[in-house]
Structure formats: structure tokens, C-alpha cells
Design a protein around this motif. Structure first.
Motif, PDB file in Angstrom:
ATOM      1  N   LEU A   1      -8.525 118.839   5.330  1.00  0.00           N
ATOM      2  CA  LEU A   1      -7.654 117.665   5.324  1.00  0.00           C
ATOM      3  C   LEU A   1      -7.554 117.032   6.707  1.00  0.00           C
ATOM      4  N   ASP A   2      -7.677 117.837   7.752  1.00  0.00           N
ATOM      5  CA  ASP A   2      -7.571 117.336   9.122  1.00  0.00           C
ATOM      6  C   ASP A   2      -8.908 116.863   9.681  1.00  0.00           C
ATOM      7  N   GLY A   3      -9.952 116.862   8.833  1.00  0.00           N
ATOM      8  CA  GLY A   3     -11.257 116.376   9.287  1.00  0.00           C
ATOM      9  C   GLY A   3     -11.986 117.328  10.201  1.00  0.00           C
ATOM     10  N   GLN A   4     -11.664 118.619  10.134  1.00  0.00           N
ATOM     11  CA  GLN A   4     -12.278 119.603  11.021  1.00  0.00           C
ATOM     12  C   GLN A   4     -13.456 120.330  10.374  1.00  0.00           C
TER      13      GLN A   4
ATOM     14  N   GLU B   1       2.207 120.585   3.557  1.00  0.00           N
ATOM     15  CA  GLU B   1       2.517 120.571   4.980  1.00  0.00           C
ATOM     16  C   GLU B   1       2.185 119.229   5.624  1.00  0.00           C
ATOM     17  N   ARG B   2       1.358 118.438   4.968  1.00  0.00           N
ATOM     18  CA  ARG B   2       0.904 117.172   5.538  1.00  0.00           C
ATOM     19  C   ARG B   2       1.513 115.954   4.839  1.00  0.00           C
TER      20      ARG B   2
ATOM     21  N   ARG C   1      -5.037 128.343   2.607  1.00  0.00           N
ATOM     22  CA  ARG C   1      -4.188 127.351   3.282  1.00  0.00           C
ATOM     23  C   ARG C   1      -4.852 126.865   4.570  1.00  0.00           C
TER      24      ARG C   1
ATOM     25  N   GLY D   1      -5.677 112.118   2.018  1.00  0.00           N
ATOM     26  CA  GLY D   1      -6.771 113.063   2.212  1.00  0.00           C
ATOM     27  C   GLY D   1      -7.190 113.719   0.916  1.00  0.00           C
TER      28      GLY D   1
ATOM     29  N   ALA E   1      -1.174 123.758   1.905  1.00  0.00           N
ATOM     30  CA  ALA E   1      -1.783 122.970   2.972  1.00  0.00           C
ATOM     31  C   ALA E   1      -1.510 121.480   2.793  1.00  0.00           C
TER      32      ALA E   1
ATOM     33  N   GLY F   1      -6.446 123.147   5.081  1.00  0.00           N
ATOM     34  CA  GLY F   1      -5.848 122.380   6.160  1.00  0.00           C
ATOM     35  C   GLY F   1      -6.910 121.810   7.091  1.00  0.00           C
ATOM     36  N   MET F   2      -7.919 122.597   7.403  1.00  0.00           N
ATOM     37  CA  MET F   2      -9.013 122.112   8.252  1.00  0.00           C
ATOM     38  C   MET F   2      -9.752 120.962   7.576  1.00  0.00           C
TER      39      MET F   2
END
Length: 321
Positions: A34-37, A69-70, A27, A164, A66, A31-32
Motif C-alpha cells: 500500500l505504501d508503494g514499497q 491503519e491507512r 500486515r 490504494g 494494514a 502495508g509495504m
């Protein structure tokens, strides 16, 4: 060290040092992404390390969590009876599952369908086939909710609610291989329907879907190897159907509905779907595919005591359409 690097280390330390991610690690990692991290190089390495040994149920559940959540679901959207992922496209047969979904919706079981178009020009994707039935895709979750309330059916492209994930899916053409995102998309059930219908192509993924659903405590999931990878029972082959309800796993077998193989169509014309629906022409294979698929869903929902009763109800609905 880059914050994302530890996840690649876990997956890539070699035969004896690597392991699968836990559900929480999956997760966090997804999540990272999807968030571009994570960098493009890290994303490619991550997806292909997962691909080499296939995702575990824990990883699949973490990835789905993940993405969910977005997803911003507007308030007031009606909860459909059935969630239906459509991501494979059809190459050998028309998308008869669209008529199955329409039949279910017509009989009081609203269907929310989501999917996307691939790059293959040899396949018919749901988005394009809808036009032949006089339908169109929704532009947003809000519009999909309005159509669910009005007609009992809505189709929403993946990019309209999880852009994403759509971008990650497009990497298939660059990497040359599928990745976990193709399974994740089928599992999303963004509106929380009590039953989610999954069609898979590669045998063995049924159990990953089922076990991931149990980890996520999904209210109901039915998954099977469908024709062309879509959620459509092949009436010439039958299927092994896996079901989960919360923490309980189950399933049933569907023998072939047709005794003999039918000739495959020389060309796929989506207009034929509407002609069959309206009774202008008949199609032995297509009608059997619709009835078998609807029967499977009814049996999975517990609306019939067994296969024969489910098929009888599906046939009655089809005759009265």
C-alpha cells in the motif's frame, strides 16, 4: 535482497518449503504494498501466490489491519449500526439489498455502505443503482458522516477512503483472477460499526471471513453466500449464515422463503426498485429478497429470538414503509 522479497519466499518455496504468512507478516507485507514499497512484479507475484491456495484467516486479518491503519477517519463521524460492503454487482437480479439497507435505516439502524464499480458492463453496480432511488454516493468520509446523521444511510466508493486498495482491485483485469483484495474490501468496516454484513460468491470463503473477524476481535460480523456475491439472501435458495461476536463463532441456517422459483427478469431496470419501494408495483422475488435479508440481519443482531420472529418484524417494517 529487496526488503519485500522475503514475503514472496515464504509463499513460493514450493510444495514442502512454503507456508502461509502469519497475521503480523501479512500486515507488514500488505502495508509495504500500500505504501508503494514493492515493485509491480512483486505485487503481482504476491497476489497470485496467495490466490493459488486462497488466503488464510490470519493473512486476511493482517491485510485488513494494514488497510485500516491507512484510513484517516475524521473525528465526530457517527458510528453506524451496520457496515455493508457491496463489491460484486448484480447480473441476474436487481440489487434488492439496497431496499433492505434502506428499510433498516428507516427503522433506526443507520447503514454505512461502501463498494466500487467493476469493469463488467453486464452487471449493475450499487453506485449506478442509487440514482434510481433518488440517492447519490458521498464524496468523502466526512460527507458520508453527514448523510448518516441526516438520513441513516450513506454510500461511499472505495476509492474515496482506500485508494490504494482500489488500485490493487483493478489488477483483476490485468491478471485475469480475483485476489485477496476483494475479500479485504468487504471486511474493512472503516467506521467501526457493531455489525458488519458480508456477502461472498465463492463457497468456503464464509469461514475465512468469520475466522478473520475473530482474529480481529470484530464486535459483530454476519457472512453468507449471497445472490451474485452481494449481501443479499436468495429467497429461493436460503443460506448458511455464519456469525461472529468478538472471539465467539456461531451461525444459523435460513431455509428458502419462496416455495417455487420465480421467472428471472428479461432485463434489469433499476427504476423498478423505486416503483416497488413506493408500492406502485409488486415483485414476489424482490420483496422476498428484501424481507429475507432484513430478517437475517435482525437475527444476527439479536433483535429477534429466531427466524420466524425476525421475518415477522421484517414484514411489518416492509408493510409500514
Amino acid at each position: 535482497m529487496h526488503p519485500f522479497a522475503p514475503f514472496i519466499q515464504i509463499l513460493g518455496k514450493g510444495r514442502h518449503g512454503s507456508r502461509s504468512l502469519t497475521q503480523e507478516e501479512a500486515r507488514a507485507a500488505f502495508g509495504m504494498i500500500l505504501d508503494g514499497q514493492a515493485s509491480p512484479e512483486q505485487v503481482g507475484a504476491f497476489l497470485m501466490l496467495i490466490r493459488v491456495r486462497e488466503e488464510s484467516p490470519e493473512e486476511a486479518a493482517g491485510f485488513v489491519a494494514a488497510v485500516r491503519e491507512r484510513i484517516a477517519v475524521p473525528e465526530g463521524i457517527p458510528v453506524p449500526a451496520i457496515d455493508w460492503g457491496s463489491y460484486a454487482g448484480k447480473r441476474r437480479h436487481l440489487p434488492w439489498f439496497l431496499l433492505a439497507a434502506r428499510l433498516l435505516a428507516q427503522n433506526g439502524l443507520p447503514v454505512f455502505m461502501h463498494g466500487t464499480e467493476g469493469e463488467s458492463g453486464e452487471r449493475i453496480y450499487t453506485h449506478a443503482a442509487l440514482a434510481a432511488l433518488g440517492l447519490s454516493a458521498s464524496a468523502s468520509l466526512a460527507e458520508a458522516g453527514e448523510r448518516l446523521a441526516a438520513s441513516g444511510f450513506a454510500f461511499l466508493p472505495l476509492e474515496s477512503f482506500a485508494p490504494g486498495l482500489k488500485r490493487l482491485m483493478q489488477l483483476r483485469e490485468l491478471l485475469g483472477l480475483r485476489s485477496p483484495v476483494h475479500s479485504v474490501a468487504r471486511m474493512l468496516n472503516p467506521l467501526g460499526a457493531p455489525l458488519s454484513v458480508h456477502g461472498i460468491f465463492h463457497r468456503g470463503y464464509e469461514r475465512i471471513h468469520q475466522q478473520a473477524a475473530i482474529l480481529l476481535r470484530e464486535p459483530g460480523v454476519v457472512v453468507f453466500k449471497g445472490e451474485g456475491g452481494e449481501a443479499e439472501i436468495n429467497p429461493e435458495m436460503g443460506a448458511e449464515v455464519l456469525v461472529s461476536r468478538g472471539a465467539v463463532a456461531g451461525g444459523f441456517d435460513l431455509p428458502p422463503l419462496l416455495e417455487r422459483r420465480q421467472l428471472k427478469p428479461e432485463r434489469l431496470d433499476p427504476a423498478h426498485l423505486r416503483a416497488v419501494w413506493e408500492g406502485e408495483v409488486g415483485d414476489v422475488y424482490g420483496e422476498a429478497a428484501v424481507i429475507a435479508t432484513v430478517g437475517c440481519v435482525l437475527q444476527a443482531r439479536g433483535m429477534a429470538a429466531g427466524r420466524d420472529e425476525a421475518l415477522a418484524l421484517a414484514r411489518a417494517w416492509w408493510a409500514a414503509r
